[in-house]
Design a protein around this motif. Structure first.
Motif, PDB file in Angstrom:
ATOM      1  N   LEU A   1      -4.969  12.482  -9.333  1.00 17.21           N
ATOM      2  CA  LEU A   1      -3.999  11.806  -8.638  1.00 17.21           C
ATOM      3  C   LEU A   1      -4.407  12.157  -6.980  1.00 17.21           C
ATOM      4  O   LEU A   1      -4.125  11.388  -6.121  1.00 17.21           O
TER       5      LEU A   1
ATOM      6  N   ALA B   1       2.428   1.830  -3.252  1.00 11.03           N
ATOM      7  CA  ALA B   1       1.685   2.405  -4.310  1.00 11.03           C
ATOM      8  C   ALA B   1       1.132   3.844  -3.896  1.00 11.03           C
ATOM      9  O   ALA B   1       0.423   4.525  -4.754  1.00 11.03           O
ATOM     10  N   GLY B   2       1.372   4.484  -2.612  1.00 11.60           N
ATOM     11  CA  GLY B   2       0.816   5.524  -2.378  1.00 11.60           C
ATOM     12  C   GLY B   2       1.540   7.135  -2.551  1.00 11.60           C
ATOM     13  O   GLY B   2       2.260   7.207  -3.371  1.00 11.60           O
ATOM     14  N   ILE B   3       1.037   8.025  -1.608  1.00 12.95           N
ATOM     15  CA  ILE B   3       1.610   9.485  -1.727  1.00 12.95           C
ATOM     16  C   ILE B   3       3.034   9.446  -1.514  1.00 12.95           C
ATOM     17  O   ILE B   3       3.612  10.673  -1.760  1.00 12.95           O
ATOM     18  N   ASN B   4       3.775   8.492  -1.018  1.00 12.99           N
ATOM     19  CA  ASN B   4       5.325   8.600  -0.880  1.00 12.99           C
ATOM     20  C   ASN B   4       5.858   7.565  -1.691  1.00 12.99           C
ATOM     21  O   ASN B   4       6.853   7.014  -1.615  1.00 12.99           O
TER      22      ASN B   4
ATOM     23  N   ASN C   1      -5.860   5.653  -1.350  1.00 14.73           N
ATOM     24  CA  ASN C   1      -4.675   4.933  -1.020  1.00 14.73           C
ATOM     25  C   ASN C   1      -4.218   4.994   0.520  1.00 14.73           C
ATOM     26  O   ASN C   1      -4.039   4.252   1.227  1.00 14.73           O
ATOM     27  N   THR C   2      -4.131   6.410   0.745  1.00 11.73           N
ATOM     28  CA  THR C   2      -3.812   6.802   2.288  1.00 11.73           C
ATOM     29  C   THR C   2      -4.832   6.325   3.046  1.00 11.73           C
ATOM     30  O   THR C   2      -4.465   5.993   4.457  1.00 11.73           O
TER      31      THR C   2
ATOM     32  N   CYS D   1       0.860  -1.246  -0.076  1.00 13.77           N
ATOM     33  CA  CYS D   1      -0.021  -0.015   0.028  1.00 13.77           C
ATOM     34  C   CYS D   1       1.003   1.309   0.089  1.00 13.77           C
ATOM     35  O   CYS D   1       0.846   2.334  -0.686  1.00 13.77           O
ATOM     36  N   ASP D   2       1.858   1.168   0.936  1.00 14.09           N
ATOM     37  CA  ASP D   2       2.848   2.588   0.889  1.00 14.09           C
ATOM     38  C   ASP D   2       3.517   2.616  -0.305  1.00 14.09           C
ATOM     39  O   ASP D   2       3.859   3.741  -0.688  1.00 14.09           O
TER      40      ASP D   2
ATOM     41  N   CYS E   1       4.287  15.075   1.750  1.00 14.28           N
ATOM     42  CA  CYS E   1       4.619  14.045   0.692  1.00 14.28           C
ATOM     43  C   CYS E   1       4.991  15.249  -0.518  1.00 14.28           C
ATOM     44  O   CYS E   1       4.856  16.317  -0.395  1.00 14.28           O
ATOM     45  N   LYS E   2       5.762  14.691  -1.459  1.00 10.27           N
ATOM     46  CA  LYS E   2       6.456  15.722  -2.546  1.00 10.27           C
ATOM     47  C   LYS E   2       5.717  15.176  -3.764  1.00 10.27           C
ATOM     48  O   LYS E   2       5.104  13.842  -3.988  1.00 10.27           O
ATOM     49  N   PRO E   3       5.510  15.990  -4.841  1.00 18.05           N
ATOM     50  CA  PRO E   3       5.882  17.327  -4.930  1.00 18.05           C
ATOM     51  C   PRO E   3       4.691  18.219  -4.152  1.00 18.05           C
ATOM     52  O   PRO E   3       3.635  17.728  -3.718  1.00 18.05           O
TER      53      PRO E   3
ATOM     54  N   ILE F   1       2.198   7.247  -6.444  1.00 20.24           N
ATOM     55  CA  ILE F   1       1.363   8.336  -6.998  1.00 20.24           C
ATOM     56  C   ILE F   1       2.177   9.706  -7.013  1.00 20.24           C
ATOM     57  O   ILE F   1       1.846  10.691  -7.482  1.00 20.24           O
ATOM     58  N   ALA F   2       3.183   9.478  -5.833  1.00 16.26           N
ATOM     59  CA  ALA F   2       4.185  10.870  -5.799  1.00 16.26           C
ATOM     60  C   ALA F   2       5.163  10.917  -7.320  1.00 16.26           C
ATOM     61  O   ALA F   2       5.083  11.843  -7.657  1.00 16.26           O
TER      62      ALA F   2
ATOM     63  N   PHE G   1      13.811  11.045  -8.436  1.00 23.73           N
ATOM     64  CA  PHE G   1      12.450  10.809  -7.569  1.00 23.73           C
ATOM     65  C   PHE G   1      11.585  10.172  -8.514  1.00 23.73           C
ATOM     66  O   PHE G   1      10.721   9.303  -8.137  1.00 23.73           O
TER      67      PHE G   1
ATOM     68  N   SER H   1      -3.790   2.749   3.848  1.00 21.27           N
ATOM     69  CA  SER H   1      -2.680   2.664   4.733  1.00 21.27           C
ATOM     70  C   SER H   1      -3.095   3.024   6.099  1.00 21.27           C
ATOM     71  O   SER H   1      -2.454   2.175   6.946  1.00 21.27           O
TER      72      SER H   1
ATOM     73  N   LEU I   1       1.014  17.865  -4.641  1.00 25.36           N
ATOM     74  CA  LEU I   1       0.117  16.737  -4.414  1.00 25.36           C
ATOM     75  C   LEU I   1      -0.454  16.951  -2.796  1.00 25.36           C
ATOM     76  O   LEU I   1      -1.556  16.677  -2.700  1.00 25.36           O
TER      77      LEU I   1
ATOM     78  N   PHE J   1      -4.676  -0.247   7.343  1.00 21.10           N
ATOM     79  CA  PHE J   1      -3.670  -1.386   7.421  1.00 21.10           C
ATOM     80  C   PHE J   1      -3.028  -1.150   8.834  1.00 21.10           C
ATOM     81  O   PHE J   1      -2.771  -2.309   9.412  1.00 21.10           O
TER      82      PHE J   1
END
Lengths: 292, 292
Positions: free
Chosen positions: B113, A147-150, B120-121, A144-145, B28-30, A153-154, A175, B124, B33, B127
């Motif tokens: 996105l 695939a996620g925003i870190n 997704n978060t 999950c992580d 999270c980057k960028p 998706i990031a 990156f 997370s 997001l 989980f």
């Protein structure tokens, strides 16, 4: 067929069995929702993430049954990311694996929902695995992580933000490579390790990160040198659309040199592990030399 | 302020605290997001799902701490669904809670996105809760399935497919109401029961299903009678865009009669439970009479 090809086919077929069963059992309304999910799942593809996961499972002596749902969930996540990435306001690709993209067949609204549906279903499958104990929870959360925003998706967000930027910066390219592409390859390779109490965790993490970079580098190379017939998707788009690619930073020859180095590094890490790593070494060479 | 209002504000503030902490810690980057996620989360709103979850938790004597992450995850899922639903190829809404929709501020690609990232978060977070035992896994999976291809996504898909259809059919309208709207309300109410070993499971499930229908009926009524100022979103769209609504099937007066019946049914179910259900009864009346 070489030993490598025989094994690849074996892993791939084991996974296709699970996927076919999943698609046959897919029970949801309205029909267009089920159809749009199955369409993208059944477009084929190399299934490199499931194959990697099963191969690493064999290296670690893990019962294959324990991995199949993780492999399925990961392929669902990968497929959702392709559907959303192909949308007109993202990468705007009309073809995927030689067939019309999901949104070209079902329309953008349904394609957005198909992607959402695949992502959500992946996690429903992984929650079911969580009843089997905390290693299983850790593995699910790792996927999950990634695939996620870190993670992925990031990477996609950075990729989208950097379109048409004039200067390509190594840090940003790293990156994007790490997150957009390598993270799901890492999920495939590290998941079996987590399910084995962390065996070879740092080595497998390093191997899969390099392999993920290599995969994206060869993707960039194929965008210049590949053909639509072999790849089944539009080529030359990254350059004309001002995408951030390795080609812009290192040039075509520079990318090939880097790719050779990454493949060598992958093999070197594998040589430090006990057990039969021939198949995984073969896979690193295949990714280096792939033409599709 | 009435007792009901004091309690609503208390639950809402408890949740806003958790949400603010989550947004402040979002790393999270960028930047775009993180900004696009926070933008939609912080647009305000009634937070009815978290409020319901905390209130049912109190009824069942559950420690509030055990619910806060579930409430957060559910609100993230609800927010993702609004972002994707507002997109041009879906409901095409330029306003949400009186402010420009996510895609009007960040563009469609980033809004897709942002939605993916919130979904997704949410998982997370869930989980992480799964390490606390199988009741926690069951609760997480219940939320996931309510949001999924046999839940909210199925409802959205049906809603999209039925646009501009000439005949409104009761079975299809039921399907859309139950899945598009009621399922996430059910997730809010049933989650505390699952965490309490299933206490009042069937009663709370029935209550929340009726409350969810009521919520969508009053939404349809407000699309005719409400104002942009109060609702913060475009009104009258459902009718002009040929959406499948209760108004078309039952007429405005018919919808009001049904809404009264549903509110009464909610209250009746609550009267069968031990403990102080005054707040939840008040909430059912509020949903019936809401003007925003």
């Amino acid at each position: 067929m070489t030993d490598y090809n025989i094994k690849y086919t074996d892993y791939q077929q084991a996974f296709e069995c699970v996927l076919t069963k999943f698609c046959d059992g897919l029970n949801c309304k309205p029909d267009i929702l089920a159809e749009s999910l199955k369409y993208s799942l059944q477009l084929g593809g190399k299934r490199i993430r499931p194959v990697l996961m099963l191969a690493v499972g064999d290296l670690l002596g893990l019962n294959r049954e324990r991995l199949l749902n993780y492999a399925l969930a990961l392929e669902l996540i990968h497929t959702y990311s392709l559907i959303h990435d192909d949308l007109p306001e993202m990468d705007n690709d009309d073809f995927r694996r030689g067939k019309p993209s999901n949104h070209k067949v079902f329309g953008t609204g349904n394609a957005i929902l198909a992607g959402d549906g695949l992502l959500n279903t992946a996690y429903s499958i992984l929650f079911s695995e969580c009843f089997n104990g905390n290693d299983n929870v850790s593995a699910a959360k790792y996927i999950c992580d990634c695939a996620g925003i870190n993670g992925m998706i990031a990477g996609q967000s950075a990729d989208l933000s950097q379109e048409n930027s004039q200067n390509v910066d190594e840090e940003m390219l790293d990156f994007i490579y790490e997150n957009k592409t390598a993270k799901l390859i890492m999920a495939a390779v590290v998941t079996p390790s987590i399910l084995c109490g962390g065996k070879y965790y740092s080595e497998l993490r390093a191997f899969s990160r390099d392999l993920g970079y290599l995969f994206q580098l060869t993707d960039d190379i194929l965008d210049v040198e590949g053909s639509f017939e072999k790849l089944g998707k539009s080529i030359g788009k990254d350059g004309t659309e001002g995408k951030y690619t390795g080609i812009k930073l290192y040039g075509l020859d520079g990318c090939k040199i880097q790719a050779d180095l990454l493949a060598e590094r992958c093999v070197k890490i594998l040589e430090g592990l006990d057990g039969d790593t021939d198949f995984l070494k073969g896979l690193a060479y295949f990714v280096r030399q792939r033409i599709y």
